[in-house]
Design an enzyme around this catalytic site. Structure first.
Site, PDB file in Angstrom:
ATOM      1  N   ASP A 123      39.765  24.344  25.961  1.00  0.00           N
ATOM      2  CA  ASP A 123      38.452  23.703  26.161  1.00  0.00           C
ATOM      3  C   ASP A 123      38.630  22.348  26.842  1.00  0.00           C
ATOM      4  OD1 ASP A 123      35.710  23.337  25.967  1.00  0.00           O
ATOM      5  OD2 ASP A 123      35.608  23.664  23.818  1.00  0.00           O
ATOM      6  N   CYS A 155      32.357  22.339  28.991  1.00  0.00           N
ATOM      7  CA  CYS A 155      32.253  23.681  29.536  1.00  0.00           C
ATOM      8  C   CYS A 155      31.619  23.592  30.922  1.00  0.00           C
ATOM      9  CB  CYS A 155      31.386  24.544  28.609  1.00  0.00           C
ATOM     10  SG  CYS A 155      31.126  26.192  29.263  1.00  0.00           S
TER      11      CYS A 155
HETATM   12  P1  HMG Z   1      31.369  39.369  35.711  1.00  0.00           P
HETATM   13  O1  HMG Z   1      31.347  38.878  37.099  1.00  0.00           O
HETATM   14  O2  HMG Z   1      30.107  39.922  35.164  1.00  0.00           O
HETATM   15  O3  HMG Z   1      32.521  40.412  35.408  1.00  0.00           O
HETATM   16  O4  HMG Z   1      31.887  38.183  34.795  1.00  0.00           O
HETATM   17  P2  HMG Z   1      33.141  41.605  36.190  1.00  0.00           P
HETATM   18  O5  HMG Z   1      33.703  42.518  35.152  1.00  0.00           O
HETATM   19  O6  HMG Z   1      32.136  42.159  37.181  1.00  0.00           O
HETATM   20  O7  HMG Z   1      34.362  40.933  36.992  1.00  0.00           O
HETATM   21  C1  HMG Z   1      34.180  40.031  38.057  1.00  0.00           C
HETATM   22  C2  HMG Z   1      35.543  39.606  38.569  1.00  0.00           C
HETATM   23  O8  HMG Z   1      36.237  38.904  37.536  1.00  0.00           O
HETATM   24  C3  HMG Z   1      36.437  40.778  38.945  1.00  0.00           C
HETATM   25  O9  HMG Z   1      37.303  40.326  39.981  1.00  0.00           O
HETATM   26  C4  HMG Z   1      37.237  41.008  37.695  1.00  0.00           C
HETATM   27  O10 HMG Z   1      38.475  41.631  37.926  1.00  0.00           O
HETATM   28  C5  HMG Z   1      37.448  39.580  37.209  1.00  0.00           C
HETATM   29  P3  HMG Z   1      37.055  40.763  41.518  1.00  0.00           P
HETATM   30  O11 HMG Z   1      37.214  42.246  41.502  1.00  0.00           O
HETATM   31  O12 HMG Z   1      35.634  40.359  41.858  1.00  0.00           O
HETATM   32  O13 HMG Z   1      38.099  40.013  42.250  1.00  0.00           O
HETATM   33  N1  HMG Z   1      37.649  39.519  35.768  1.00  0.00           N
HETATM   34  C6  HMG Z   1      38.709  38.984  35.194  1.00  0.00           C
HETATM   35  N2  HMG Z   1      39.814  38.391  35.689  1.00  0.00           N
HETATM   36  C7  HMG Z   1      40.716  37.933  34.818  1.00  0.00           C
HETATM   37  N3  HMG Z   1      40.582  38.017  33.477  1.00  0.00           N
HETATM   38  C8  HMG Z   1      39.494  38.605  32.944  1.00  0.00           C
HETATM   39  C9  HMG Z   1      38.505  39.104  33.809  1.00  0.00           C
HETATM   40  N4  HMG Z   1      37.335  39.723  33.616  1.00  0.00           N
HETATM   41  C10 HMG Z   1      36.822  39.971  34.819  1.00  0.00           C
HETATM   42  N5  HMG Z   1      39.358  38.668  31.620  1.00  0.00           N
HETATM   43  C11 HMG Z   1      33.006  37.449  32.809  1.00  0.00           C
HETATM   44  C12 HMG Z   1      31.914  38.333  33.390  1.00  0.00           C
HETATM   45  C13 HMG Z   1      32.758  37.398  31.315  1.00  0.00           C
HETATM   46  C14 HMG Z   1      34.360  38.078  33.093  1.00  0.00           C
HETATM   47  C15 HMG Z   1      32.920  36.038  33.450  1.00  0.00           C
HETATM   48  O14 HMG Z   1      31.609  35.575  33.403  1.00  0.00           O
HETATM   49  C16 HMG Z   1      33.826  35.066  32.748  1.00  0.00           C
HETATM   50  O15 HMG Z   1      35.032  35.150  32.851  1.00  0.00           O
HETATM   51  N6  HMG Z   1      33.245  34.133  31.983  1.00  0.00           N
HETATM   52  C17 HMG Z   1      34.016  33.178  31.196  1.00  0.00           C
HETATM   53  C18 HMG Z   1      33.458  31.828  31.352  1.00  0.00           C
HETATM   54  C19 HMG Z   1      34.235  30.845  30.537  1.00  0.00           C
HETATM   55  O16 HMG Z   1      35.437  30.952  30.350  1.00  0.00           O
HETATM   56  N7  HMG Z   1      33.526  29.822  29.996  1.00  0.00           N
HETATM   57  C20 HMG Z   1      34.141  28.777  29.217  1.00  0.00           C
HETATM   58  C21 HMG Z   1      34.607  29.255  27.890  1.00  0.00           C
HETATM   59  S1  HMG Z   1      33.300  29.404  26.673  1.00  0.00           S
HETATM   60  C22 HMG Z   1      33.167  27.784  26.033  1.00  0.00           C
HETATM   61  O17 HMG Z   1      33.735  26.867  26.566  1.00  0.00           O
HETATM   62  C23 HMG Z   1      32.409  27.585  24.756  1.00  0.00           C
HETATM   63  C24 HMG Z   1      33.341  27.377  23.546  1.00  0.00           C
HETATM   64  O18 HMG Z   1      34.209  26.278  23.741  1.00  0.00           O
HETATM   65  C25 HMG Z   1      32.517  27.136  22.282  1.00  0.00           C
HETATM   66  C26 HMG Z   1      31.440  26.080  22.457  1.00  0.00           C
HETATM   67  O19 HMG Z   1      31.753  24.929  22.821  1.00  0.00           O
HETATM   68  O20 HMG Z   1      30.286  26.464  22.215  1.00  0.00           O
HETATM   69  C27 HMG Z   1      34.203  28.627  23.296  1.00  0.00           C
HETATM   70 MG    MG Z   2      33.659  24.180  23.414  1.00  0.00          MG
END
Ligand code: HMG
Ligand code: MG
Length: 304
Positions: free
Chosen positions: A18, A248
């Site tokens: 984070d 984030c």
């Molecule tokens: P999407 O575009 O709907 O997914 O994203 P997709 O399945 O269509 O995939 C799109 C592309 O991403 C593809 O690549 C996949 O292969 C790749 P392309 O063919 O276009 O080149 N892909 C991946 N690559 C590597 N690892 C993976 C993966 N999955 C897909 N696991 C998705 C949906 C959920 C994947 C995307 O929106 C995403 O990765 N989101 C994460 C965002 C994130 O990390 N946010 C920060 C963390 S959450 C946070 O900080 C809150 C927290 O701290 C708690 C709080 O504070 O409240 C936890």
């Molecule tokens: Mg957080």
């Protein structure tokens, strides 16, 4: 995995994930690895190592696989007494984690629609279903799963959060098999009063406090007070980030996590054991701020 005894608290250091995810300029993998090593040497026994998410969504952590393959990180992963979760959004991320010897992953859902769509490109319901797929497969491999619920008080796009939405996410994550649910004040808008109100509501609706963790961002300087209130409501696990790094990319304007140094000071002065050497964490904070330099301000650049 043992829970900390009730007279002590467990700190889950989320700085390497984070803390770094919102920093624009790419930080070398070697720096990330050294940060984790220093945190471990300071006595932290629970460290969220990285995330395995879409590199387009979070370019800063696109080196998650390489980091996990580093011999030093592999050495830490071999120590079964440590908690080293990796954040995964889907089966793809889980599979990468499994192949690299990760023993705990964290799934994340939002209590709200707006953040769910922007953060994970799906509805809240789809997010819960996706988390369930990860939990089911993780359990087949004996991997434990932590669950996050984001936006417990407010959403950057939708406004205030209904407590009933938090409750249903917590219930669903517990029912699918998450061993612990971290409650995320993603925007850092909560106050101690909000914390008590929500935790009382969750407790009154059958959620054991022993299954919850607090994850407070510090946008308005309330995060330490929120931790203290949550402690008095019965929570014993808290997420924090060295030097208060964090934010984030999809929660514009939100600041970093509560600083690990501040939590350690709070608990030390209250005579509550954390098992962590505060002076070494302070040194690590100084080291990482030296490494990141001007980049540290970037979490506060974007406005909601
Ligand atoms: P999407 O575009 O709907 O997914 O994203 P997709 O399945 O269509 O995939 C799109 C592309 O991403 C593809 O690549 C996949 O292969 C790749 P392309 O063919 O276009 O080149 N892909 C991946 N690559 C590597 N690892 C993976 C993966 N999955 C897909 N696991 C998705 C949906 C959920 C994947 C995307 O929106 C995403 O990765 N989101 C994460 C965002 C994130 O990390 N946010 C920060 C963390 S959450 C946070 O900080 C809150 C927290 O701290 C708690 C709080 O504070 O409240 C936890
Ligand atoms: Mg957080």
């Amino acid at each position: 995995m043992e829970k900390a005894p009730s007279s002590s608290v467990e700190i889950v250091e989320v700085g390497p994930r984070d803390g770094l995810q919102n920093i624009a300029e790419f930080i070398p993998t070697s720096v990330k690895q050294e940060l984790i090593s220093r945190l471990r040497l300071a006595g932290l026994r629970a460290i969220e190592l990285t995330s395995l998410v879409s590199p387009r969504a979070v370019p800063q952590l696109a080196d998650g696989r390489e980091l996990l393959e580093h011999p030093h990180i592999q050495g830490l992963l071999a120590d079964t007494s440590l908690r080293l979760p990796v954040l995964v959004p889907n089966i793809k991320g889980l599979d990468v984690a499994l192949q690299r010897g990760v023993r705990e992953v964290a799934v994340f859902v939002s209590a709200t629609e707006g953040f769910s769509r922007v953060n994970t490109n799906c509805t809240r319901r789809q997010g819960v279903e996706r988390a369930k797929e990860v939990v089911v497969r993780a359990q087949e491999f004996g991997i434990s799963v932590r669950g996050y619920v984001s936006c417990i008080f407010s959403d950057p796009y939708d406004g205030p959060t209904e407590p009933s939405s938090v409750l249903s996410c917590v219930k669903e994550l517990l029912a699918m098999g998450c061993h612990e649910i971290s409650l995320g004040d993603t925007l850092g808008t909560g106050s101690p009063r909000d914390v008590r109100k929500l935790l009382t509501y969750l407790k009154d609706n059958g959620i054991p406090m022993s299954r919850l963790a607090g994850h407070f961002h510090d946008t308005h300087g309330n995060a330490v007070a929120n931790v203290w209130e949550a402690y008095h409501c019965g929570l014993r696990v808290f997420d924090s980030s060295v030097n208060g790094l964090g934010g984030c990319p999809f929660a514009p304007g939100a600041r970093g996590n509560v600083a690990t140094e501040d939590l350690l000071y709070l608990f030390m002065k209250a005579g509550i054991d954390t098992g962590i050497d505060i002076s070494k964490v302070v040194d690590t904070g100084a080291w990482v701020s030296g490494m990141l330099g001007d980049q540290l301000g970037c979490n506060s650049c974007s406005q909601p």
